[in-house]
Design an enzyme around this catalytic site. Structure first.
Site: not given
Ligand code: NOJ
Length: 548
Positions: A245, A191
């Protein structure tokens, strides 16, 4: 072939309206039959659910609503028995404010875990330490506990950022990773991983920096040092797959995360394609050449040996068919198949988000109280309640872009609860489940589901579709996406009609069609050797070709 499960919305086995791990276990044969080889599970950890699990209270505990550790072990064993690997979500830029570390840290300076987080005094005039803003609105700083210091949170105040410059924090994270790897998990989706390292001077940000906080926060000084350390200390000791990500990262910077000789991550997610029509929370018109140019830039930056992940949507985006296709009944099936072809025939590891294989659509949201997502609610508060934007304008934007569009429950059957739950679902089920559902699609050879299975099987048996070169052969065409994939003499051309009319597409004269491998409409639309192909509205097809 990775399939993302958003556990809250996948399948509820105990009637509490919330999906759970036993629900996933009950549907493993469905995933196997689809051709999935890896599942990415969105967070399954103990959480107060301010951000639906992306705020973790205990990294070693399963969220009570999702089940127990025994349920997790059973699910994992069921996957492994079917040759499916499990990749879990590693959310370590921040924890929940209810995590034991933060509960200790907030007791004041000198607490054992104080430096696990980032604390700074406010400015003399009662303002926060700097003007950084949070992704979910407001300042990125909240004052808490004795001493009057502020802690940093790039997301909600209930999601305090960990202090990665503290070696103890990194060791704690590595221990969590080993805990799950030792259980048999095969890797992590990481993440917001580019955000972990901060410029600890926290200067005030310029207007330009504030206009793109993702890019600003994604360029801390030590991200790559920490990822290399993580790889050396943890990942290199296991057989893993990692995908970061990569918010705020340009394609030119990809290699810094993924080049094999750097020993950091295997792949990253890029959001340029899924943001092609976004202007902040507003949408803007887009045309096919822009989307194609994004893929082209990405492959160009990756080079011959670079690798990436390809996806159309996830739990943070609207539904793919509503976003890039046409979800009106007339074109939904055809355009969902066209998009599947575009995504699964690309060069990279494909990620499918649950329900996309059914052509699930956005939910018909009409009022703010239908939303669950913290980001939608906060945006409404900041923009509408504070008088900057008219309610109708915001509702129209949210209906198109809200994250809740993809979070509505999985549509298994036409029955009550859509086969998702016997109880009251935590988020409304799309009324179109009476026609769009797995059961109906299972027995329909022309369904989106059947087509996904065919595409996945095709990819699985043709290495050229995995690692072959990619070339866009008609970048400027506003209706047709035409690209080739080739290794040596193995040559394929992918043709996709993005328009609602028949296009008689003239092939480049050097390219002679030989054999049709897959066709989303099913009708023979081109003769081998023909210099052109009549493509029906939203039709997609893949052919072998010879060069002449
Ligand atoms: C990315 C995640 O995919 C999302 O759902 C989340 O709100 C944020 N990061 C914070 O963790």
């Amino acid at each position: 072939m990775v399939y993302q499960v958003y556990p809250r919305s996948f399948a509820d086995s105990n009637g509490d309206g919330i999906g759970d791990l036993n629900g996933i276990t009950a549907h493993l044969d469905y995933l196997k039959k689809l051709g999935v080889t890896v599942v990415w599970l969105s967070p399954h950890f103990d959480s107060p659910n301010v951000d639906n699990g992306y705020d973790i209270r205990d990294y070693r505990k399963v969220m009570a609503e999702f089940g127990t550790m025994a349920d997790f072990d059973r699910m994992l064993a069921g996957m492994r028995a079917r040759g499916i690997r499990l990749v879990i979500d590693l959310v370590v830029n921040h924890t929940s404010d209810q995590h034991a570390w933060f509960r200790d840290a907030v007791t004041g300076p000198g607490a054992t875990h104080r430096d696990d987080y980032i604390w700074r005094p406010g400015k003399a005039d009662g303002l926060p330490p700097n003007n950084a803003t949070a992704f979910f609105g407001g300042s990125a700083w909240t004052k808490a506990g004795p001493g009057g210091d502020y802690y940093l949170h790039y997301f909600a105040p209930q999601q305090p950022d960990l202090n990665w410059d503290n070696p103890k924090v990194r060791q704690n994270v590595y221990d969590v990773m080993r805990f799950w790897l030792d259980k048999g998990v095969s890797g992590f989706r990481m993440d917001v991983i580019p955000l972990i390292s901060k410029d600890q001077a926290f200067p005030d940000l310029t207007a330009a920096q504030l206009a793109d906080t993702a890019a600003t926060y994604a360029h801390g000084p030590h991200t790559h040092d920490y990822l290399r350390e993580m790889n050396r200390e943890v990942l290199s000791h296991y057989d893993t797959m990692t995908v970061g990500e990569a918010i705020g990262i340009s394609d030119a910077e990809d290699g810094k995360f993924t080049a094999a000789d750097r020993h950091e991550l295997n792949m990253i997610f890029h959001f340029d394609a899924s943001n092609v029509d976004r202007d902040g929370w507003r949408t803007k018109p887009w045309a096919l050449p822009e989307l194609k140019a994004i893929y082209d830039r990405l492959y160009g930056a990756l080079g011959k040996d670079g690798w990436t992940a390809t996806f159309l949507t996830n739990h943070d985006k609207p539904r793919a068919v509503s976003h890039f296709g046409d979800d009106a009944p007339r074109w939904r099936v055809a355009s969902a198949k066209a998009l599947a072809t575009m995504s699964l025939m690309q060069r990279g590891t494909p990620f499918i988000y649950q329900g996309d294989e059914l052509g699930m659509t956005n939910y018909p949201f009409t009022a703010i109280d239908q939303y669950n997502d913290i980001s939608a609610k906060n945006l409404w508060h900041e923009q509408v309640e504070e008088g900057h934007v008219a309610p109708a304008e915001m509702l129209a934007a949210l209906a198109k872009t809200s994250r809740d569009n993809s979070r509505t429950p999985m549509q298994w059957t036409a029955g009550k609860g859509a086969g998702f739950t016997q109880g009251v679902p935590w988020l409304a089920i799309n009324p179109n489940h009476v026609t769009i559902n797995a059961q109906a699609e299972e027995s329909d050879a022309g369904s989106v589901l059947s087509y996904y299975r065919e595409l996945i099987a095709l990819r699985a048996r043709m290495p050229v579709l995995v690692s072959g070169d990619y070339q866009d052969i008609d970048p400027g065409n506003r209706d047709i996406y035409a690209f080739t994939r080739k290794i040596g003499d193995d040559r394929l051309v992918v043709l996709i009609n993005f328009s609602e009319h028949v296009v008689d597409y003239a092939l480049p004269s050097t390219l002679r069609l030989k054999e049709r491998l897959i066709d989303s409409v099913g009708a023979a639309s081109a003769m081998a050797g023909a210099g052109h192909v009549a493509l029906q509205p939203w039709q997609a097809a893949v052919y072998r070709y010879e060069s002449q």
